[in-house]
Design a protein around this motif. Structure first.
Motif, PDB file in Angstrom:
ATOM      1  N   CYS A   8      -9.881   2.534 -13.794  1.00 26.43           N
ATOM      2  CA  CYS A   8      -9.495   2.190 -12.423  1.00 26.43           C
ATOM      3  C   CYS A   8      -9.419   0.700 -12.160  1.00 26.43           C
ATOM      4  CB  CYS A   8     -10.481   2.823 -11.450  1.00 26.43           C
ATOM      5  SG  CYS A   8     -10.468   4.594 -11.558  1.00 26.43           S
ATOM      6  N   CYS A  20       1.197   5.707 -15.853  1.00 22.31           N
ATOM      7  CA  CYS A  20       1.149   4.917 -14.627  1.00 22.31           C
ATOM      8  C   CYS A  20       1.769   3.543 -14.860  1.00 22.31           C
ATOM      9  CB  CYS A  20      -0.294   4.743 -14.154  1.00 22.31           C
ATOM     10  SG  CYS A  20      -0.971   6.244 -13.460  1.00 22.31           S
ATOM     11  N   VAL A  23      -4.536   3.237  -1.524  1.00 25.54           N
ATOM     12  CA  VAL A  23      -4.070   3.225  -2.911  1.00 25.54           C
ATOM     13  C   VAL A  23      -2.837   2.323  -2.984  1.00 25.54           C
ATOM     14  CG1 VAL A  23      -3.256   4.618  -4.847  1.00 25.54           C
ATOM     15  CG2 VAL A  23      -4.857   5.601  -3.212  1.00 25.54           C
ATOM     16  N   LYS A  56       5.480   9.378  -6.767  1.00 26.87           N
ATOM     17  CA  LYS A  56       4.990   8.024  -6.503  1.00 26.87           C
ATOM     18  C   LYS A  56       3.490   7.972  -6.683  1.00 26.87           C
ATOM     19  CE  LYS A  56       8.685   7.528  -3.227  1.00 26.87           C
ATOM     20  NZ  LYS A  56       9.078   8.063  -1.923  1.00 26.87           N
ATOM     21  N   LEU A  57       2.849   9.116  -6.438  1.00 31.99           N
ATOM     22  CA  LEU A  57       1.384   9.146  -6.526  1.00 31.99           C
ATOM     23  C   LEU A  57       0.951  10.372  -7.313  1.00 31.99           C
ATOM     24  CD1 LEU A  57      -1.465   8.168  -5.544  1.00 31.99           C
ATOM     25  CD2 LEU A  57      -1.158   9.701  -3.607  1.00 31.99           C
ATOM     26  N   CYS A  86       0.827  -1.197   0.000  1.00 32.04           N
ATOM     27  CA  CYS A  86       0.000   0.000   0.000  1.00 32.04           C
ATOM     28  C   CYS A  86       0.869   1.258   0.000  1.00 32.04           C
ATOM     29  CB  CYS A  86      -0.864  -0.021   1.250  1.00 32.04           C
ATOM     30  SG  CYS A  86      -2.082   1.246   1.217  1.00 32.04           S
ATOM     31  N   ARG A 121       0.424   0.333  -4.573  1.00 31.31           N
ATOM     32  CA  ARG A 121       1.470   0.794  -5.490  1.00 31.31           C
ATOM     33  C   ARG A 121       1.159   0.349  -6.927  1.00 31.31           C
ATOM     34  NH1 ARG A 121       6.427   2.753  -3.821  1.00 31.31           N
ATOM     35  NH2 ARG A 121       6.213   2.065  -1.669  1.00 31.31           N
ATOM     36  N   GLY A 122       1.292   1.276  -7.841  1.00 30.47           N
ATOM     37  CA  GLY A 122       1.134   0.944  -9.255  1.00 30.47           C
ATOM     38  C   GLY A 122      -0.303   0.792  -9.721  1.00 30.47           C
ATOM     39  N   LYS A 123      -1.275   1.043  -8.844  1.00 33.19           N
ATOM     40  CA  LYS A 123      -2.671   0.878  -9.253  1.00 33.19           C
ATOM     41  C   LYS A 123      -3.354   2.231  -9.449  1.00 33.19           C
ATOM     42  CE  LYS A 123      -2.788  -3.616  -8.717  1.00 33.19           C
ATOM     43  NZ  LYS A 123      -2.918  -4.552  -9.800  1.00 33.19           N
ATOM     44  N   ILE A 124      -4.452   2.192 -10.167  1.00 36.64           N
ATOM     45  CA  ILE A 124      -5.270   3.395 -10.302  1.00 36.64           C
ATOM     46  C   ILE A 124      -6.539   3.212  -9.479  1.00 36.64           C
ATOM     47  CG2 ILE A 124      -6.480   4.917 -11.898  1.00 36.64           C
ATOM     48  CD1 ILE A 124      -4.593   4.122 -14.073  1.00 36.64           C
ATOM     49  N   SER A 166       1.357   5.264  -8.841  1.00 39.26           N
ATOM     50  CA  SER A 166      -0.046   5.044  -8.483  1.00 39.26           C
ATOM     51  C   SER A 166      -0.832   6.289  -8.852  1.00 39.26           C
ATOM     52  CB  SER A 166      -0.203   4.814  -6.989  1.00 39.26           C
ATOM     53  OG  SER A 166       0.706   3.855  -6.548  1.00 39.26           O
ATOM     54  N   CYS A 167      -2.136   6.105  -8.982  1.00 35.23           N
ATOM     55  CA  CYS A 167      -2.944   7.262  -9.328  1.00 35.23           C
ATOM     56  C   CYS A 167      -4.257   7.235  -8.561  1.00 35.23           C
ATOM     57  CB  CYS A 167      -3.206   7.259 -10.829  1.00 35.23           C
ATOM     58  SG  CYS A 167      -4.257   8.602 -11.371  1.00 35.23           S
TER      59      CYS A 167
END
Lengths: 307, 328
Positions: free
Chosen positions: B223, B202, B32, B175-176, B4, B34-37, B208-209
């Motif tokens: 997403c 991303c 959120v 990172k975000l 996370c 890591r690496g996810k939208i 992450s986004c």
């Protein structure tokens, strides 16, 4: 750009023509005539007739105006009736004092005004904001002669720090400059505050903060430059009105400047001198506006590229 | 469970006004990875932008964080001083805004505005920084970057301005990325391009986004995980497939039903009746009960919790809890 400048020059010439025509007509409507002013009340009829012919005062109005226009185009503003010197020379002698006074007043007023405005805007609704805005309301609402006399009494008479009037020493400029700049400082402070408060609500201020910029950088690099646009216009208008003669201040502190020259010209019905001072101040005001417009285009790229 | 990056726990961001306290963000928890939208969806005024601004520390007076924690890689941002917060802004977390037209300073060249983001955070000289800006401009698909660098915002189109904003956000490799309605002000073709760009960035950089939108279409397309907000609270959360295929909360169902679909013949567009309640005078029970087609007597007197229905899928509704129980 060349087209813009050309249009601007034409506008300026037109304004100058209208102003000189207006002042020419006005001065011939008001009671009192040139000969009496020059010769005093006891001049005999023969002398009056001779002088009237000599000075072309018996010619029709439009001929007189044409002669006047031709003369000012060659830099000849005529000779003062009362001081018996060329008007150009009198203006040239008075202008440096007015310039010094105006510049010192503007420097003091703008520094204090902008500083107060910025502090008030960033501490919006806080104690400093209320204090400065109350103070600036005081500034814009007290008339110049009042400030001037209070300063003269307290600083010059009671404390004796500077001389009451006259500008033989440079310190003589301090009190008149403060008195003259007082109102300007108040209005600059209020305008700076209100535009800055508005600009600080803009989205790009959030962007600047989101970038990680510190508060001073956000305020001075991003907000103030946008907030200054209307303030600069006001400054240019102020400087031209300061330069065109601080009538009251110059009179109270007996400074030989343009304003005092104008007052003297009016009280003694010195027509060439009055025409000269009015035309001169008109040029100054027009130039001030021109400078404001030019500064605007430097500060705001949206105007520069004609968008 | 994935690692996370950002974890918001019980965040409360309130407006403290003279008339009373308005709970714009009330007890919101979200994660959120890591690496996810991750998407937040909801209508205007539901608190989604406030949540984002709380993370960025951009709340405007009289709004402020009244409680909860915001953990970025385990560090609580709410406990940091303003200097440390500033270091994180733009470097670790960056944000793009809704209005590309007004989000750029009109009197500064766009290249300089982007370069500034580098110069604040990194010790590099101006030429080096400029080269980095040009590189990022190319990355976000700005053609003729040298020429655009010297442009003022008013000389660029809306789409290009948003690309500049994205470049500004990306330039320090955060990172975000928080994208607050990034495409709302753009027309549809540009919207698709910008969304594709954000998704690619991303994917390629492992960033992450947190994507905020009122547009369910955008959320579905972008997403991995979705939070639905209503009146300052999260009313449903779940991965994108569960949420769109099996919505549990009546509000989510209502939102989904009001999407126009080309493959359907409908006389009228279905809408959710009523308006969002005033946050200062929320009903005693569920905030949605006065607009809810499925509300019961219990909804009017009791406030529902966020009930976990399945792993990762939760709904703030008594009804969805009961129907889930009856299935089992």
């Amino acid at each position: 750009m060349a087209k813009n400048i050309g249009r601007r020059v034409l506008q300026t010439l037109l304004v100058l023509f209208c102003v000189s025509l207006a002042i020419f007509i006005l001065l011939r409507i008001v009671p009192g005539d040139a000969i009496t002013t020059m010769m005093g009340e006891h001049a005999d009829a023969e002398t009056i007739a001779r002088l009237t012919a000599e000075m072309d005062l018996d010619k029709p109005f439009y001929v007189q105006f044409w002669t006047y226009l031709k003369d000012i185009c060659t830099g000849n503003f005529g000779t003062s009736y009362t001081l018996h010197k060329p008007v150009t020379e009198l203006l040239a002698a008075a202008f440096p004092n007015t310039v010094k006074l105006a510049l010192i007043a503007a420097a003091i007023a703008w520094m204090i005004g902008i500083l107060c405005g910025v502090v008030a805007a960033v501490t919006k609704d806080g104690i400093l904001d209320r204090l400065f805005m109350g103070f600036s309301l005081f500034g814009v609402s007290i008339p110049v002669f009042m400030v001037a006399m209070v300063l003269q009494y307290l600083i010059a008479y009671r404390l004796g720090w500077v001389s009451i009037s006259g500008v033989e020493k440079w310190t003589g400029f301090i009190l008149p400059a403060v008195a003259l700049g007082w109102n300007s400082a108040g209005s600059i402070a209020r305008l700076t505050r209100s535009t800055l408060v508005e600009v600080l609500q803009e989205d790009y201020i959030d962007t600047a903060k989101a970038k990680g910029l510190g508060r001073p950088a956000v305020i001075f690099l991003h907000a103030l430059r946008n907030a200054m646009l209307p303030v600069i216009t006001m400054m240019a208008l102020q400087i031209s009105s300061l330069l065109s003669g601080a009538v009251i201040t110059e009179t109270i502190f007996s400074i030989n400047g343009i304003g005092r020259l104008a007052v003297d010209a009016i009280t003694s019905r010195d027509i060439p001198l009055l025409q000269g001072t009015v035309l001169f101040t008109t040029v100054i005001v027009i130039l001030g506006n021109l400078v404001a417009d030019c500064l605007y285009t430097v500060l705001d790229p949206r105007i520069r590229k004609g968008a | 469970m994935e690692e996370c990056l950002l974890e918001i726990n019980h965040l409360k961001s309130y407006f403290f006004t003279r008339k009373g306290v308005s709970p714009a963000v009330d007890d919101v928890s979200l994660r959120v990875p890591r690496g996810k939208i991750v998407g937040i969806v909801g209508e205007s005024g539901c608190g989604k932008s406030m949540t984002a601004k709380s993370v960025m520390d951009l709340l405007k007076y009289p709004g402020r964080i009244a409680g909860g924690t915001i953990l970025l890689e385990g560090r609580d941002l709410t406990k940091l001083g303003s200097r440390e917060r500033r270091k994180i802004r733009g470097e670790d977390i960056s944000m793009i805004f809704q209005e590309p037209m007004t989000s750029l300073n009109p009197v500064v060249k766009v290249g300089k505005q982007v370069r500034e983001a580098i110069l604040v955070h990194q010790k590099v000289d101006r030429t080096e920084a400029k080269n980095r800006v040009l590189e990022v401009f190319r990355q976000v698909g700005i053609s003729e970057p040298e020429k655009r660098y010297e442009c003022y915002p008013h000389e660029l189109s809306g789409g290009l301005r948003q690309r500049v904003m994205i470049a500004m956000a990306m330039v320090c490799k955060p990172k975000l990325l928080i994208a607050d309605e990034p495409t709302t002000a753009l027309d549809v073709t540009i919207e698709a391009q910008i969304l594709k760009l954000i998704k690619e960035l991303c994917k390629n950089s492992g960033m992450s986004c947190l994507l905020i939108s009122h547009n369910l279409g955008v959320i579905a397309q972008m997403c991995d995980y979705v939070y639905v907000m209503y009146a300052g609270k999260i009313v449903e959360q779940g991965d994108v497939f569960t949420l769109f295929d099996h919505p549990a909360h009546p509000y989510t169902k209502g939102l989904l039903a009001s999407i126009i679909r080309l493959d359907e013949q409908r006389e009228r567009l279905s809408t959710i009746p009523g308006v969002v309640p005033n946050l200062m005078h929320l009903p005693k029970g569920c905030a949605f009960c006065n607009r809810c087609p499925e509300s019961s007597a219990r909804c009017e007197t009791e406030r529902p919790e966020l009930y976990e229905l399945r792993e990762g899928h939760a709904s703030r509704c008594f009804g969805s809890l009961e129907s889930e129980a009856s299935h089992e």
